[in-house]
Write a protein that holds these residues in place. Structure first.
Motif, PDB file in Angstrom:
ATOM      1  N   ALA A  63       0.828  -1.207   0.000  1.00 31.39           N
ATOM      2  CA  ALA A  63       0.000   0.000   0.000  1.00 31.39           C
ATOM      3  C   ALA A  63       0.863   1.258   0.000  1.00 31.39           C
ATOM      4  CB  ALA A  63      -0.948  -0.013   1.199  1.00 31.39           C
ATOM      5  N   ILE A  64       1.923   1.268   0.790  1.00 29.70           N
ATOM      6  CA  ILE A  64       2.829   2.427   0.793  1.00 29.70           C
ATOM      7  C   ILE A  64       3.437   2.618  -0.593  1.00 29.70           C
ATOM      8  CG2 ILE A  64       5.046   3.291   1.679  1.00 29.70           C
ATOM      9  CD1 ILE A  64       4.242   1.858   4.367  1.00 29.70           C
ATOM     10  N   LEU A  65       3.899   1.535  -1.195  1.00 29.54           N
ATOM     11  CA  LEU A  65       4.501   1.627  -2.531  1.00 29.54           C
ATOM     12  C   LEU A  65       3.514   2.166  -3.555  1.00 29.54           C
ATOM     13  CD1 LEU A  65       6.481  -1.741  -2.605  1.00 29.54           C
ATOM     14  CD2 LEU A  65       7.469   0.563  -2.507  1.00 29.54           C
ATOM     15  N   VAL A  66       2.294   1.634  -3.559  1.00 30.99           N
ATOM     16  CA  VAL A  66       1.309   2.063  -4.562  1.00 30.99           C
ATOM     17  C   VAL A  66       0.895   3.510  -4.325  1.00 30.99           C
ATOM     18  CG1 VAL A  66      -0.995   1.683  -5.517  1.00 30.99           C
ATOM     19  CG2 VAL A  66       0.457  -0.276  -4.989  1.00 30.99           C
ATOM     20  N   VAL A  67       0.598   3.873  -3.088  1.00 30.79           N
ATOM     21  CA  VAL A  67       0.152   5.246  -2.821  1.00 30.79           C
ATOM     22  C   VAL A  67       1.261   6.245  -3.164  1.00 30.79           C
ATOM     23  CG1 VAL A  67      -0.613   6.862  -1.036  1.00 30.79           C
ATOM     24  CG2 VAL A  67      -1.571   4.555  -1.123  1.00 30.79           C
ATOM     25  N   ALA A  68       2.486   5.956  -2.760  1.00 26.27           N
ATOM     26  CA  ALA A  68       3.593   6.878  -3.067  1.00 26.27           C
ATOM     27  C   ALA A  68       3.832   6.975  -4.567  1.00 26.27           C
ATOM     28  CB  ALA A  68       4.864   6.432  -2.346  1.00 26.27           C
ATOM     29  N   ALA A  69       3.876   5.827  -5.241  1.00 24.08           N
ATOM     30  CA  ALA A  69       4.162   5.826  -6.684  1.00 24.08           C
ATOM     31  C   ALA A  69       3.048   6.483  -7.485  1.00 24.08           C
ATOM     32  CB  ALA A  69       4.391   4.392  -7.168  1.00 24.08           C
ATOM     33  N   ALA A 115      10.052   6.908  -0.684  1.00 26.06           N
ATOM     34  CA  ALA A 115      10.957   7.719  -1.507  1.00 26.06           C
ATOM     35  C   ALA A 115      11.368   6.960  -2.768  1.00 26.06           C
ATOM     36  CB  ALA A 115      12.189   8.117  -0.694  1.00 26.06           C
ATOM     37  N   TRP A 116      11.658   5.670  -2.620  1.00 26.72           N
ATOM     38  CA  TRP A 116      12.027   4.852  -3.780  1.00 26.72           C
ATOM     39  C   TRP A 116      10.861   4.785  -4.775  1.00 26.72           C
ATOM     40  CZ3 TRP A 116      15.925   3.221  -6.415  1.00 26.72           C
ATOM     41  CH2 TRP A 116      15.789   2.159  -7.318  1.00 26.72           C
ATOM     42  N   ALA A 117       9.667   4.543  -4.271  1.00 24.93           N
ATOM     43  CA  ALA A 117       8.495   4.455  -5.155  1.00 24.93           C
ATOM     44  C   ALA A 117       8.308   5.744  -5.940  1.00 24.93           C
ATOM     45  CB  ALA A 117       7.248   4.129  -4.331  1.00 24.93           C
TER      46      ALA A 117
END
Length: 194
Positions: A63-69, A115-117
């Motif tokens: 979820a963090i990856l998708v929301v950030a990206a 940050a990476w996303a």
């Protein structure tokens, strides 16, 4: 009409997508109506996403990856849908913070993920070895880093199709998520209205 395209022809695959949505949500999502043009491709794409993260990335991390990206990419639909999932794993202010880039409520390791996303979504050719080293320092293995990067790329591919063809976030989704999350999503297509 679904986005910029006419409704697809009825098919068994389309009916399956619709039935799954109705069982889970009580309505048919706009993205399902679009992907009814190629339900097998949709299945394959989501199969790749599941395969990329199999047993490696828990729901909170995904979820963090998708929301950030998707926030960095400018996709309102996935930011709202996965923001809702992130709220279930954290809190409303945390999800809104990931949307805006404040990353409120995240651990240091999760801030590195976010940050990476964002870097991958905004300009993948601008990432550096130092960016990867930050993830390693946060406790992620090279296999984890590869998995999360594949996952981000596939989510961006999905969002690209939806956005390019004019699909708006569902009115039901926009009405369901907390106002704080809705207010944070200031980009992309506005939610559909009935």
């Amino acid at each position: 009409m679904i986005g910029f395209l006419h409704d697809p022809e009825p098919s068994a695959g389309a009916e399956r997508l619709y039935a799954d949505d109705i069982d889970e949500l009580g309505y048919v999502m706009n993205v399902s109506k679009l992907w009814a043009y190629a339900p097998d491709v949709c299945d394959d794409l989501f199969g790749l996403m599941r395969s990329a993260v199999a047993g490696r990335l828990p729901l909170r991390t995904r979820a963090i990856l998708v929301v950030a990206a998707t926030s960095a990419f400018g996709d309102s639909y996935c930011a709202l849908a996965w923001g809702e999932k992130l709220i279930a794993e954290t809190a409303t202010d945390t999800a809104a913070g990931v949307v805006t880039g404040a990353d409120t409520g995240l651990t240091d390791a999760e801030r590195a993920l976010a940050a990476w996303a964002r870097r991958v979504a905004r300009d993948p050719a601008a990432t550096t070895e130092a960016d990867v080293e930050t993830l390693r320092t946060a406790g992620y293995s090279d296999a984890d880093i590869f998995a999360m990067t594949v996952f981000i790329a596939l989510r961006i591919a999905f969002a690209t199709v939806n956005d390019a063809l004019g699909v708006q976030p569902d009115a039901q989704l926009a009405d369901r998520v907390p106002a704080e999350l809705r207010a944070a999503v200031t980009f992309g297509r506005a939610p559909a209205r009935p």
